[in-house]
Design an enzyme around this catalytic site. Sequence first.
Site, PDB file in Angstrom:
ATOM      1  N   SER A  70       0.442   2.760   9.420  1.00  0.00           N
ATOM      2  CA  SER A  70       0.151   3.420   8.148  1.00  0.00           C
ATOM      3  C   SER A  70       0.601   2.534   6.984  1.00  0.00           C
ATOM      4  O   SER A  70       1.216   1.479   7.179  1.00  0.00           O
ATOM      5  CB  SER A  70       0.851   4.775   8.092  1.00  0.00           C
ATOM      6  OG  SER A  70       2.261   4.609   8.172  1.00  0.00           O
ATOM      7  N   TYR A  71       0.337   2.994   5.775  1.00  0.00           N
ATOM      8  CA  TYR A  71       0.664   2.222   4.573  1.00  0.00           C
ATOM      9  C   TYR A  71       2.159   1.911   4.545  1.00  0.00           C
ATOM     10  O   TYR A  71       2.991   2.818   4.640  1.00  0.00           O
ATOM     11  CB  TYR A  71       0.270   3.021   3.328  1.00  0.00           C
ATOM     12  CG  TYR A  71       0.373   2.252   2.038  1.00  0.00           C
ATOM     13  CD1 TYR A  71      -0.370   1.100   1.838  1.00  0.00           C
ATOM     14  CD2 TYR A  71       1.208   2.687   1.019  1.00  0.00           C
ATOM     15  CE1 TYR A  71      -0.278   0.394   0.651  1.00  0.00           C
ATOM     16  CE2 TYR A  71       1.304   1.994  -0.179  1.00  0.00           C
ATOM     17  CZ  TYR A  71       0.555   0.848  -0.356  1.00  0.00           C
ATOM     18  OH  TYR A  71       0.645   0.150  -1.536  1.00  0.00           O
TER      19      TYR A  71
END
Length: 672
Positions: free
Chosen positions: A348-349
């Site tokens: 994820s980010y």
Amino acid sequence: MAPKILCVAEKPSIAKSVAQHLSGGHVHTHNVTGNQYVKNYEFDFTFNPPWGNCSVTMTSVLGHLTATEFPVEYKKWQISTCQHLFEAPVITRVDKDKESIARNITQQARYSKALFIWTDCDREGEHIGSEVRKAALDGNPRLDVKRAVFSNTERAASYVELEQQLTEEDRHVLQAAQRPVVLDDRQVSAVAARIELDLRLGAIFTRFQTLTLQTLGGDLATDRIISYGSCQFPTLGFVVDRYFRVKNFVPEQFWSIKVLHRREDIDVAFLWRRHRLFDRMSVVILFERCIGARLAKVTKLQKKPTTKWRPLPLTTVELQKLGSRFLRMDSQRVMKIAETLYNKGWISYPRTETDQFDRGMNLRAIVEKQTQDNAWGPYARELLNGAFRQPRGGRNNDQAHPPIHPVNYVAPDTLEGDDRSVYEFVVRRFLACCSDDAKGESTTVEIEYGSETFFASGLLVLQKNYLLIYPYDKWESSQQLPRFTVGESFEPAEANITDGETSAPGYLTEPELISLMDANGIGTDATMAEHIAKIKEREYVMTQSSGGNNARGEAAGRGGGRGGRGGGRRGGGGRGGTITGSGSGVQHFIPTTLGVALIEGYDSIGLETSLGKPFLRKEMEIKMKEICAGTKSRNDFVQETLEQYRHVFIRTQQQVELLKAACRKYVFGEGG
């Protein structure tokens, strides 16, 4: 003819990934004249009303499109004109090497009905989005502008699967396309203000100290630029402060009492409750009272369950700190790899302050993807078979991104070296979060010997739980204590006076430096690694691996630096498998003689708030958050900050001989 939607991402890799998602793999790719990295991807997609079925062009930028600078008449370096930069006009225009990218956006916008911005969902991404918006509106002033909100570019097995996940995961590509929002102009203003202040303050103090210190001759008389940054200097200040704590440390002798006893073939060491005293005669008197009493009496026996908490969900700051400590990489490399893994759709980010998972996220589905791995797959299956626990929740939620977690499984032969190590750490941290705490039993025996109290402790680990998958934490059983009974008396086998000296603190490590920056608001979770890299690049500090010599206060040679959004094996085993890592020891920061001179020079000027201290920059970060919250305007923030630094600059001009004296002392070795 279907209406056209223009989509613009922050990076080419994100543009390609999003295009693949929305198109179901049916994409036509076109080159962009003037740039080999940026592509235009064309496909059809059905948006929610009012757009409906549309022809889409997906393209990207390469980070910021624009640069902010002074007009040409202010570019000549002169001490007499430094203060004029507080009021000089600034110009923001498209970077020369980004003109072809901006031109592509402008051209594509002419034929579009709406613009969807797909930049990263943080303050910097919002500002880049505003640059994209301007380029697009230059081509079509009637364009409807929206921004997509997403936290990863997960690669689902099929378009159908992606649709099925819509209700399970908070933000992903399809939801972002169907539920766009408006660009947050408050965040845009905050970043624009920070860019202007960084330009003005950096130029003013860099020019002033470079031109001033060049007059001292020697290494400083070259074309070397002695740069200033409002985050660089407080970061350097932390390193210099620790350096002087090491250099000026005076060891102090202390004495203690230790009691030994052997029972059931177990040697038990009882520690003094006072720990230690710095007066030998006092210790001798207390020791003689113990010996005179002859017998020790058990006054307390306590057995109780104890727990080692599983870790909190992973934030950017923790990733940088733990990556430096356990993976033996500097924070900038850790973040660069994490960004690459994100761009490829594996995690994820990686820039988030959030340490709590939304209750609506299907974390079991993420765990299930890891069951195919040979090392941690068996552990992941155990979680799904009943051992899964909802992760602990921390106190932070940036309302933009979830904690860092794996998005897809990556086969061992797909990633190598440091890339593999970072991915593996993210996976193990996530699985540990979804596990039960480690459980144990602690035993404490307390005795009274003479007039003094001593104690012995033991730990028995009963259930390792998360420790099986997360070998970065250590919690081991100690030797078990023999049986004692409250009220019983015994004659200790041995009692001794021990002595020692207090030890100096170590030089600052990168995890410690990141913690100090985080606690004092120096930079953001996304920029801390860049600031640390900058003071190394400028040669204000040097690093050495733990175990290196230079233990007592020698600054690391003469440095200066040149001026100028970028971006082994360790013990494991059991069901969790082994973990990989690289590099040597944890890096320690040692300031160069120039680094010491700069901080000492500004500290000696007698400023109310020294440039080497974190307070001015911390206040800037607080005010930027106020802009984002709508409680302060950009103009007020800029003017207030410039007035603070104007006072600092005037005082520095008046007391500049103190800065020169510090350089003569440390850089040239004059006057001791």
